[in-house]
Design an enzyme around this catalytic site. Structure first.
Site, PDB file in Angstrom:
ATOM      1  N   TYR A   1      71.526  55.892  46.443  1.00 63.86           N
ATOM      2  CA  TYR A   1      70.127  56.131  45.995  1.00 63.86           C
ATOM      3  C   TYR A   1      70.676  57.945  46.885  1.00 63.86           C
ATOM      4  O   TYR A   1      69.877  58.813  46.534  1.00 63.86           O
ATOM      5  CB  TYR A   1      69.368  55.212  46.280  1.00 63.86           C
ATOM      6  CG  TYR A   1      67.877  55.712  45.883  1.00 63.86           C
ATOM      7  CD1 TYR A   1      68.200  55.728  44.955  1.00 63.86           C
ATOM      8  CD2 TYR A   1      66.919  56.055  47.010  1.00 63.86           C
ATOM      9  CE1 TYR A   1      66.513  56.656  44.486  1.00 63.86           C
ATOM     10  CE2 TYR A   1      65.898  56.637  46.397  1.00 63.86           C
ATOM     11  CZ  TYR A   1      65.510  56.552  45.054  1.00 63.86           C
ATOM     12  OH  TYR A   1      63.925  56.727  44.186  1.00 63.86           O
TER      13      TYR A   1
ATOM     14  N   LYS B   1      63.073  61.340  48.818  1.00 66.34           N
ATOM     15  CA  LYS B   1      61.379  60.034  49.134  1.00 66.34           C
ATOM     16  C   LYS B   1      60.909  60.306  50.603  1.00 66.34           C
ATOM     17  O   LYS B   1      59.951  59.998  50.598  1.00 66.34           O
ATOM     18  CB  LYS B   1      62.328  58.788  48.485  1.00 66.34           C
ATOM     19  CG  LYS B   1      62.356  58.574  46.724  1.00 66.34           C
ATOM     20  CD  LYS B   1      61.086  58.714  45.709  1.00 66.34           C
ATOM     21  CE  LYS B   1      60.743  58.572  44.927  1.00 66.34           C
ATOM     22  NZ  LYS B   1      59.861  59.047  44.179  1.00 66.34           N
TER      23      LYS B   1
HETATM   24  P1  NDP Z   1      61.872  58.181  33.693  1.00 65.90           P
HETATM   25  O1  NDP Z   1      62.358  58.740  34.013  1.00 65.90           O
HETATM   26  O2  NDP Z   1      60.480  57.131  32.895  1.00 65.90           O
HETATM   27  O3  NDP Z   1      59.919  59.119  34.655  1.00 65.90           O
HETATM   28  C1  NDP Z   1      61.110  60.123  34.743  1.00 65.90           C
HETATM   29  C2  NDP Z   1      59.376  61.508  34.654  1.00 65.90           C
HETATM   30  O4  NDP Z   1      60.061  62.418  35.390  1.00 65.90           O
HETATM   31  C3  NDP Z   1      59.687  61.782  33.086  1.00 65.90           C
HETATM   32  O5  NDP Z   1      58.517  61.594  32.450  1.00 65.90           O
HETATM   33  C4  NDP Z   1      59.969  63.147  32.915  1.00 65.90           C
HETATM   34  O6  NDP Z   1      59.129  64.263  32.552  1.00 65.90           O
HETATM   35  C5  NDP Z   1      59.856  63.834  34.705  1.00 65.90           C
HETATM   36  N1  NDP Z   1      60.228  64.739  35.132  1.00 65.90           N
HETATM   37  C6  NDP Z   1      61.971  64.994  35.652  1.00 65.90           C
HETATM   38  N2  NDP Z   1      61.709  66.504  35.797  1.00 65.90           N
HETATM   39  C7  NDP Z   1      60.433  67.010  36.230  1.00 65.90           C
HETATM   40  C8  NDP Z   1      59.881  68.538  35.461  1.00 65.90           C
HETATM   41  N3  NDP Z   1      60.503  69.536  36.864  1.00 65.90           N
HETATM   42  N4  NDP Z   1      58.789  68.830  35.613  1.00 65.90           N
HETATM   43  C9  NDP Z   1      58.208  67.587  34.704  1.00 65.90           C
HETATM   44  N5  NDP Z   1      58.163  66.060  34.320  1.00 65.90           N
HETATM   45  C10 NDP Z   1      59.428  65.920  35.050  1.00 65.90           C
HETATM   46  O7  NDP Z   1      61.273  56.711  35.216  1.00 65.90           O
HETATM   47  P2  NDP Z   1      60.588  56.325  36.075  1.00 65.90           P
HETATM   48  O8  NDP Z   1      59.426  55.850  35.157  1.00 65.90           O
HETATM   49  O9  NDP Z   1      61.593  55.738  36.314  1.00 65.90           O
HETATM   50  O10 NDP Z   1      59.631  57.052  37.492  1.00 65.90           O
HETATM   51  C11 NDP Z   1      59.292  57.871  37.829  1.00 65.90           C
HETATM   52  C12 NDP Z   1      58.762  58.199  39.195  1.00 65.90           C
HETATM   53  O11 NDP Z   1      58.783  56.434  39.954  1.00 65.90           O
HETATM   54  C13 NDP Z   1      59.874  58.783  39.879  1.00 65.90           C
HETATM   55  O12 NDP Z   1      59.306  59.557  40.809  1.00 65.90           O
HETATM   56  C14 NDP Z   1      60.729  57.389  40.575  1.00 65.90           C
HETATM   57  O13 NDP Z   1      61.377  57.948  41.469  1.00 65.90           O
HETATM   58  C15 NDP Z   1      59.899  56.522  40.830  1.00 65.90           C
HETATM   59  N6  NDP Z   1      60.097  55.106  41.556  1.00 65.90           N
HETATM   60  C16 NDP Z   1      61.046  54.072  40.386  1.00 65.90           C
HETATM   61  C17 NDP Z   1      61.688  53.448  40.419  1.00 65.90           C
HETATM   62  C18 NDP Z   1      62.747  52.550  39.262  1.00 65.90           C
HETATM   63  O14 NDP Z   1      63.619  51.714  40.066  1.00 65.90           O
HETATM   64  N7  NDP Z   1      62.330  53.185  38.105  1.00 65.90           N
HETATM   65  C19 NDP Z   1      61.476  52.755  41.507  1.00 65.90           C
HETATM   66  C20 NDP Z   1      61.032  53.310  42.445  1.00 65.90           C
HETATM   67  C21 NDP Z   1      59.999  54.345  42.241  1.00 65.90           C
HETATM   68  P3  NDP Z   1      60.328  64.284  31.245  1.00 65.90           P
HETATM   69  O15 NDP Z   1      61.053  63.471  30.274  1.00 65.90           O
HETATM   70  O16 NDP Z   1      59.908  65.520  30.136  1.00 65.90           O
HETATM   71  O17 NDP Z   1      61.599  65.177  31.631  1.00 65.90           O
END
Ligand code: NDP
Length: 257
Positions: free
Chosen positions: A158, A165
């Site tokens: 990670y 984080k």
């Molecule tokens: P997704 O890939 O579904 O979502 C990530 C989002 O971040 C996308 O919608 C993407 O937008 C957006 N993003 C990235 N770069 C930018 C930017 N420069 N400006 C605006 N938006 C941006 O993954 P998750 O749902 O897993 O992630 C969502 C959150 O949850 C994150 O913070 C992740 O670290 C956290 N998380 C996830 C876990 C997991 O196991 N999945 C566990 C714990 C926390 P676009 O697609 O338009 O680029």
């Protein structure tokens, strides 16, 4: 009975597709009666979001483009929200990014630009959107971000995201202090591993998820809907006395040594 978020205007950042945590959150907020405003970055995410909303018969108040890597883009997005919506009551920050090569191997080899990029998109973005959103939260508000246990403990692979984080969680506390006097709360949900587009970039994701199934008190993983309901709680009046908090939604995994 009135729904928990009836009449509340909530901005959701970070729906990329139906696996996104922000999509689980969207469903919870919609069921609670919220008016939803979305922001996204890529056109691909915009198209997926429009289809999903249509399929689930959710009418968005607005869908606005926002790249958190740019101060202008953040400012323009919130200016547009102000023009179209006016007051907002909540903000969901579900955004993170790191280079794939920085999510495997050893943390010690992280490049300067990879480190800064992860911090910028995954942690600083909460600071910048909180600053922009607080101007629209004239009736008080609640901001919720998404974090992971890799902030507290070493989760192999990670790496740079764990450090980002940790910075995000510290930012939650400093922001909570700054905006608390305006009646705005800032909290984080720390979710267990969920298979999403972003999770694909993390090395050994399957192993991480298997360990949770074996060791967590509930002997299972969690899903987007459970994170959605916890986020709904933070956004609602039920959590009115809580700020600067990190709430684990991980089937209890974090208590196991
Ligand atoms: P997704 O890939 O579904 O979502 C990530 C989002 O971040 C996308 O919608 C993407 O937008 C957006 N993003 C990235 N770069 C930018 C930017 N420069 N400006 C605006 N938006 C941006 O993954 P998750 O749902 O897993 O992630 C969502 C959150 O949850 C994150 O913070 C992740 O670290 C956290 N998380 C996830 C876990 C997991 O196991 N999945 C566990 C714990 C926390 P676009 O697609 O338009 O680029």
């Amino acid at each position: 009975m009135t729904k928990l978020l009836e009449g509340k205007n909530i901005v959701v950042m970070g729906v990329a597709n139906e696996r996104s945590i922000a999509w689980g959150i969207t469903k919870s907020l919609h069921n609670a009666g919220a008016n939803l405003i979305f922001t996204n970055r890529q056109e691909r995410s915009y198209n997926k979001l429009v289809k999903l909303l249509d399929k689930h018969e959710i009418e968005p108040k607005a869908i606005i483009s926002c790249d958190v890597a740019s101060d202008e883009s953040v400012q323009e997005a919130f200016n547009e929200i102000k023009e179209k919506i006016g007051v907002i009551h909540g903000l969901v920050h579900s955004v993170a990014f790191a280079k794939r090569e920085d999510l495997q191997g050893e943390f010690v080899t992280t490049s300067r630009d990879g480190f800064l990029l992860a911090q910028e998109i995954s942690a600083y973005s909460l600071v910048s959107v909180t600053n922009a959103a607080k101007e629209l939260m004239t009736e008080g508000g609640s901001i919720v971000t998404q974090t992971y246990i890799g902030a507290e403990q070493v989760v192999p692979g990670y790496n740079v995201m764990g450090v980002a984080k940790a910075s995000l969680e510290a930012s939650v506390r400093y922001l909570a202090e700054d905006v608390g006097k305006h009646g705005i709360r800032v909290n984080a949900v720390s979710a267990g591993p969920i298979r999403t587009l972003s999770a694909k970039g993390v090395a050994n994701f399957n192993e991480k998820s298997q360990v949770v199934e074996e060791k967590a008190p509930l002997r299972r993983n969690i899903d987007q809907d459970e994170v959605g309901d916890a986020t709904l709680f933070f956004l609602s009046e039920l959590a009115r006395g809580i700020t600067g908090e990190v709430l684990h939604v991980d089937a209890g995994f974090n208590i196991i040594g």
